[in-house]
Design a protein around this motif. Structure first.
Motif, mmCIF file in Angstrom:
data_model
loop_
_atom_site.group_PDB
_atom_site.id
_atom_site.type_symbol
_atom_site.label_atom_id
_atom_site.label_comp_id
_atom_site.label_asym_id
_atom_site.label_seq_id
_atom_site.Cartn_x
_atom_site.Cartn_y
_atom_site.Cartn_z
ATOM 1 N N PRO A 259 0.804 -1.223 0.000
ATOM 2 C CA PRO A 259 0.000 0.000 0.000
ATOM 3 C C PRO A 259 0.837 1.273 0.000
ATOM 4 N N LYS A 260 0.311 2.271 -0.693
ATOM 5 C CA LYS A 260 0.946 3.583 -0.701
ATOM 6 C C LYS A 260 -0.153 4.649 -0.698
ATOM 7 N N VAL A 261 0.215 5.829 -0.243
ATOM 8 C CA VAL A 261 -0.721 6.953 -0.202
ATOM 9 C C VAL A 261 -0.142 8.074 -1.057
ATOM 10 N N ARG A 262 -1.048 8.800 -1.719
ATOM 11 C CA ARG A 262 -0.604 9.852 -2.647
ATOM 12 C C ARG A 262 -1.026 11.216 -2.118
ATOM 13 N N PHE A 263 -0.074 12.163 -2.170
ATOM 14 C CA PHE A 263 -0.356 13.554 -1.849
ATOM 15 C C PHE A 263 -0.088 14.400 -3.086
ATOM 16 N N ARG A 264 -0.867 15.462 -3.240
ATOM 17 C CA ARG A 264 -0.659 16.360 -4.379
ATOM 18 C C ARG A 264 -0.305 17.749 -3.850
ATOM 19 N N PHE A 265 0.815 18.272 -4.314
ATOM 20 C CA PHE A 265 1.282 19.584 -3.881
ATOM 21 C C PHE A 265 1.857 20.322 -5.085
ATOM 22 N N ASN A 266 1.371 21.533 -5.308
ATOM 23 C CA ASN A 266 1.806 22.322 -6.469
ATOM 24 C C ASN A 266 1.682 21.534 -7.767
ATOM 25 N N ARG A 267 0.557 20.811 -7.867
ATOM 26 C CA ARG A 267 0.208 20.025 -9.071
ATOM 27 C C ARG A 267 1.180 18.865 -9.335
#
Length: 222
Positions: free
Chosen positions: A159-167
């Protein structure tokens, strides 16, 4: 922080930034999905990549074993990338692995990648389909209906988690923790991951869950 401690079934459970889990009272370390030998498999298939993943994975394993000083180590499957991996990995690495685990009780849960391993007698420890210890159950792939009495640890999904920052998307390995099971992240260096928002994972994990994201030398509850 480098670890997060929770109480599960009366046991102090430490979630380490490395992706390992330590059961304090039982003096037991848990790892999943080392995929030792993956680079060698990729090279055989024409991929020009360095094979130093074995070095890094084993060095990281040694650090965590030394930090927690366990009596027992449980690997939750796919410790080796394919059933011929032990044959193909240089004996120096096999000796290094056995030295790390020397004098410990070692349980290898068989995964889908390392089922029917060749020459597994070269590796210290016992190989099992699943394992139980006190109020805990250890398997490779999460059961569809985990026991309400025994908390279950599993791996397989990376499992992994995704974050979005500055596109820009940033992906981090993570633990998935619920009231009766935990899915560990992959410990190996050359291991991808499955987003917790994927349909495959959404179908098996409840809405109420805790995620521990791993990044660098820290672990963070989100």
């Amino acid at each position: 922080m480098k670890s997060i401690k929770k109480t599960i079934n009366g046991e102090n459970v430490v979630f380490d930034y490395s992706g390992g889990v330590f059961l304090e009272n039982l003096k037991t370390l848990i790892f999943s999905d080392l995929h030792l030998g993956k680079s060698l498999s990729l090279i055989k298939n024409g991929n020009f990549i360095p094979s130093f993943d074995i070095d890094e994975t084993l060095i990281n394993l040694k650090k965590i074993v030394m930090r927690y000083n366990p009596n027992k180590v449980i690997f939750l499957g796919d410790s080796f990338h394919e059933n011929k991996s032990i044959q193909e990995i240089n004996d120096n690495y096999i000796n290094f692995l056995n030295d790390i685990l020397k004098d410990l009780e070692v349980i290898w849960i068989e995964g889908n990648h390392d089922l029917n391993l060749f020459v597994k007698e070269k590796i210290t420890g016992r190989f099992k389909n699943s394992y139980q210890l006190r109020n805990f159950n250890f398997v490779h792939i999460k059961n569809n209906h985990p026991s309400e009495k025994k908390f279950e640890f599993s791996g397989h999904f990376h499992p992994k988690v995704r974050f979005r920052f500055n596109r820009i998307n940033y992906n981090y390995k993570c633990f998935i923790l619920t009231n009766n099971f935990c899915i560990l992240p992959s410990f190996g260096t050359y291991t991808g991951g499955l987003d917790i928002r994927s349909n495959e994972l959404k179908n098996i994990i409840p809405l109420k869950k805790t995620i521990f994201a791993l990044g660098g030398n820290i672990i963070k509850e989100i």
